[in-house]
Each structure stands twice: as C-alpha cells, then as structure tokens.
Write a protein that holds these residues in place. Structure first.
Motif, short mmCIF file in Angstrom:
data_model
loop_
_atom_site.label_atom_id
_atom_site.label_comp_id
_atom_site.label_asym_id
_atom_site.label_seq_id
_atom_site.Cartn_x
_atom_site.Cartn_y
_atom_site.Cartn_z
N ARG A 1 -10.58 12.73 3.08
CA ARG A 1 -10.87 11.58 3.92
C ARG A 1 -11.54 11.92 5.23
O ARG A 1 -11.92 11.03 5.97
N ASN B 1 -8.25 6.38 6.76
CA ASN B 1 -7.34 5.49 6.04
C ASN B 1 -8.03 4.19 5.64
O ASN B 1 -7.40 3.13 5.60
N HIS B 2 -9.32 4.29 5.32
CA HIS B 2 -10.13 3.09 5.11
C HIS B 2 -9.68 2.25 3.93
O HIS B 2 -9.97 1.05 3.87
N GLU B 3 -8.95 2.84 2.96
CA GLU B 3 -8.59 2.09 1.76
C GLU B 3 -7.32 1.26 1.94
O GLU B 3 -6.87 0.58 1.04
N ARG B 4 -6.70 1.32 3.13
CA ARG B 4 -5.48 0.55 3.34
C ARG B 4 -5.50 -0.09 4.73
O ARG B 4 -6.34 0.25 5.58
N ASP C 1 -8.51 0.28 -10.42
CA ASP C 1 -9.31 1.11 -9.50
C ASP C 1 -8.50 1.58 -8.29
O ASP C 1 -9.05 1.83 -7.23
N SER C 2 -7.18 1.69 -8.46
CA SER C 2 -6.35 2.22 -7.38
C SER C 2 -6.53 3.73 -7.29
O SER C 2 -6.55 4.43 -8.31
N ASP C 3 -6.63 4.25 -6.05
CA ASP C 3 -6.77 5.69 -5.87
C ASP C 3 -5.48 6.31 -5.31
O ASP C 3 -5.51 7.42 -4.79
N ASP D 1 0.85 -1.20 0.00
CA ASP D 1 0.00 0.00 0.00
C ASP D 1 0.88 1.25 0.00
O ASP D 1 1.79 1.37 0.82
N ARG E 1 -8.32 -2.87 9.34
CA ARG E 1 -8.89 -2.14 8.22
C ARG E 1 -10.35 -1.80 8.56
O ARG E 1 -11.09 -2.63 9.07
N HIS F 1 -14.09 -1.15 7.53
CA HIS F 1 -14.98 -1.57 6.44
C HIS F 1 -16.40 -1.28 6.86
O HIS F 1 -16.87 -1.76 7.89
#
Length: 239
Positions: free
Chosen positions: A135, A179-182, A82-84, A56, A236, A238
């Motif tokens: 974020r 930091n929800h995406e990692r 779909d990586s941001d 990440d 993480r 979710h």
C-alpha cells in the motif's frame, strides 16, 4: 493451540476469526487482542459472510471445516465480491487438495492444526507487513486537474504554484492512501498519525487538519472528491 505469546507488534489491524470450536476461537481472540489487534469472532460461514458485508476487516482467520457454508465456500464468495481482505486458513485436513483449492480461491497463507498462538500471531503480522508494503503510496502523486503532490518534499504543485504541506498533513495523506480500500475513522487517525495512546478524546483536531489538507490537494475544496467524508464513520481516499 499450545501456548500464548507476549510479543508486541507495530503492525496491527482488524481481524475476523471464523472458527466453530468456541474455546479455540476465544483463545485466538485473546492472543491477538494481547498483540494489539481488534478482533471479532463468528462460528459459521453464513454469519462470516454477513459480517464481511457490513464491516471492514484487514484479515480473516478462516477454518475450512465449518457448519453450513464451508470455509472454501466463504472464500469463494468473498473473492467473487472482489474483496481484497487477506485470508489465513486454519485446517486440520491432511488433504492437500483442499489447501490447493484454498490458494486457488485466493487464500494468502495457512496454519495446520494443532498450532501455537505464537506461530499464528507471527504469520498474521507478516501478512500485515506485506500489506503495508503493497500500500505504500508513490512519492509523486498525480491528482486531478494537473495537481501533483511530492510527498518526499511535502509540496503540492497546482496552478503553477508550490504549496507546502506540513509534516502532519503529509502523514495524514499517506495514511489515507495506504488505507484507500476502507473508511478511515477519526480514531484511526488519532491513534496512527497523532499516536495518541487512547482515541477516546473530544477533539476537532482531525477535522481541522482535513479541511486544511483539502484546501491544498482538492481541485474544488468546497466539493471534495479525493478525501471523501463518509457520514457518521470518517474519511475515505478516492482518486
């Protein structure tokens, strides 16, 4: 690159430098590490994509002229996944079409060679500030099974009752959501929530606080679905 920087920053992150000029890549790594960032280097597009698939990163510094896969090819494939991750292009090209194509593929900013380390660090920190604003969690969170969290009041409303969050629990929750995406490691939480100077300490503080937080916000604390454990790595968010 023409100079170095002594500036400090409060917006740091994990950065991948993709640059085939090894001396330049090392100079960039040193300047960014001096500003508090965690930095890794690779020198070609294929290796960059492999790194991005297994780790990440918050931002990639991407040269357009790379051996094998070009920077544009890397960017195209990255966005197809779909990586941001934020992308700052390095280019020596005077070709406006290449820059326009980079932005169309999802680049966030660019720096033209030659450039100063100070400019690059400032542009990266601007990207991190924008990411942090993007974020920022809403103060009112509507979770599963009618549970709501009021972060401004540090209250959880569930089953007709109000459960108080401690300030530390509120900070943990905000950090996880931002930091929800990692995956967030225990070290991340010790550094950024507890503000330890060094996260190389033996402590179960993080795990104990996570257990307490789950009891307050999870529909079923015995089977957590919001604050998920990623075995061997951390947590993480979710929702």
């Amino acid at each position: 690159m023409t100079d170095t920087t002594n500036a400090t920053t409060t917006t740091t992150g994990r950065i991948l430098i993709v640059e085939d000029e090894k001396a330049l890549a090392l100079g960039l790594r040193d300047a960014l590490a001096h500003s508090g960032h965690e930095v890794e280097i690779c020198h070609d597009g294929l290796t960059a994509l492999e790194q991005l698939a297994k780790a990440d990163y918050d931002l990639m510094v991407l040269d357009l002229m790379l051996p094998g896969k070009s920077g544009l090819d890397v960017l195209r494939e990255l966005r197809d996944r779909d990586s941001d991750v934020r992308v700052l292009i390095l280019t020596a090209l005077a070709d406006e079409e290449s820059l326009l194509m980079g932005f169309q593929l999802g680049a966030d900013d660019y720096v033209a060679k030659p450039f100063s380390a100070r400019e690059l660090v400032a542009r990266i920190e601007a990207q991190f500030r924008r990411r942090q604003m993007d974020r920022s969690p809403p103060k009112q969170l509507d979770l599963a099974e009618g549970i709501t969290v009021d972060l401004s009041r540090l209250e959880v409303h569930r089953d007709g009752e109000i459960v108080a969050l401690t300030p530390r629990e509120g900070d943990i929750l905000e950090y996880l959501i931002r930091n929800h995406e990692r995956v967030v490691t225990r070290e991340d939480l010790l550094l950024h929530v507890w503000h330890y100077q060094n996260a190389n300490v033996e402590t179960r503080t993080v795990d104990i606080h996570i257990v307490g937080l789950r009891r307050k916000v999870e529909p079923d604390p015995a089977k957590p679905s919001l604050i998920q454990t990623v075995r061997g790595r951390g947590y993480r968010w979710h929702s």
